[in-house]
Design a protein around this motif. Sequence first.
Motif, PDB file in Angstrom:
ATOM      1  N   PRO A  13       1.165  -0.707  -0.261  1.00 15.40           N
ATOM      2  CA  PRO A  13      -0.198   0.566  -0.341  1.00 15.40           C
ATOM      3  C   PRO A  13       0.995   1.287   0.178  1.00 15.40           C
ATOM      4  CG  PRO A  13       0.261  -0.968   1.901  1.00 15.40           C
ATOM      5  CD  PRO A  13       0.605  -1.583   1.646  1.00 15.40           C
ATOM      6  N   THR A  58      -3.424   4.993  -1.371  1.00 13.28           N
ATOM      7  CA  THR A  58      -4.722   4.742  -0.740  1.00 13.28           C
ATOM      8  C   THR A  58      -5.186   5.554   0.425  1.00 13.28           C
ATOM      9  OG1 THR A  58      -3.935   3.392   0.251  1.00 13.28           O
ATOM     10  CG2 THR A  58      -4.522   2.811  -1.988  1.00 13.28           C
ATOM     11  N   SER A  62      -6.961  13.697  -2.196  1.00 19.55           N
ATOM     12  CA  SER A  62      -7.825  12.875  -1.211  1.00 19.55           C
ATOM     13  C   SER A  62      -8.692  12.669  -2.465  1.00 19.55           C
ATOM     14  CB  SER A  62      -8.035  13.201   0.276  1.00 19.55           C
ATOM     15  OG  SER A  62      -6.732  13.315   0.906  1.00 19.55           O
ATOM     16  N   ALA A  99      -8.982   8.644  -1.847  1.00 17.62           N
ATOM     17  CA  ALA A  99      -7.964   8.230  -1.027  1.00 17.62           C
ATOM     18  C   ALA A  99      -8.650   8.368   0.233  1.00 17.62           C
ATOM     19  CB  ALA A  99      -7.063   8.785  -1.061  1.00 17.62           C
ATOM     20  N   ARG A 114      -8.504   0.467   7.084  1.00 14.54           N
ATOM     21  CA  ARG A 114      -9.170   1.870   5.704  1.00 14.54           C
ATOM     22  C   ARG A 114     -10.826   1.307   5.371  1.00 14.54           C
ATOM     23  NH1 ARG A 114      -4.641   0.164   4.158  1.00 14.54           N
ATOM     24  NH2 ARG A 114      -4.211  -0.764   2.178  1.00 14.54           N
TER      25      ARG A 114
END
Length: 338
Positions: free
Chosen positions: A5, A73, A103, A108, A220
């Motif tokens: 990630p 992300t 974002s 993300a 997340r």
Amino acid sequence: MQSLPTVLILGARGRFGSAAATAFADAGWNVLAQRRSPGTTAVAAAAATRPIRWLDVDVQDTAALAVQARGATVVVHAMNPAYTDAAWRRDAPGQMQAAIAISRSLGALLMFPGNVYNFGATMPRVLREDTPQRPSNGKGHVRAALEQRLQEAAAKDGLHSVVIRAGDFFGSGTGSLFDRVLVNKLVKGRIGYPTGLQTATAWAYVPDLAQTFVQVAQQRARWEGAQVFHFRGHDLTGQDWLDTFTLAARTHGWLAPHANLKVDALPWPLFRALALVVPTWASLVYLRYIWNTPHTLDNSRLQALIGAEPHTPLMQAAQQALVGLGIVNEGAPAFCAV
């Protein structure tokens, strides 16, 4: 093979940004570290030994930054204005808007370190995520407005965000009461403290908070909308700090065995008198209630998500904080009773 990630840290040369970049890199993430210009700080130098890619792009150039950060992300908003109320009112809204835009472009999760300014001088002893916010100064109003902006972005644009509120910072650099007041005369046998020694308030050891960001980011996929968590950290009185640094001073020879540190009270009347011409002192006066009002952050919701909160014992955390300030050498003896 599954790819690692990727996280984008905005303001990665700053205190929390550098610590977050290090924590994410150590946890195996690809780290993209945004900075306005090349340079070094103590924590950034430590981060330089890790696989971190620096992006020398102004955060307001959101299109260019989003292109360079493609694949991220998670975005960590670690930017902070200068200490004065005027700088916060001028700069903080634009920084948050840029973080939201980046974002949103990346799709993300946006993460942001909050604090207790939102709750104001009438805050209760135990602070929960849904405790009413009644800010009583400029910084508090700005903080409340930033969180409200995240709520609006979630409702309007579907942005996913996480705010993790924490107490006063110590460790991993400079820029807080800890280094400016508590320990700046420690080697001379003195500490400063802004109030009486018996009021317990919230403190956050920055590496622990950075580790918490990593652990929440790893969850997340579970979050939608605007979420808030509380990081408890250390609940400490002035007496706790005095006891800790008395051991430090004796261990390192700044005090004779059985001698005691002297405590310097802050000159609040002078600060108030000069607040009109020294904006930094004005901001300090407006925040005096933080150290006069006992408070702790309830982290039940956070622990339900990640388990036990990262928590470095106070003696170890204080030692590392002094190492980071150059007051104590790396590898020096740990604090002990002598």
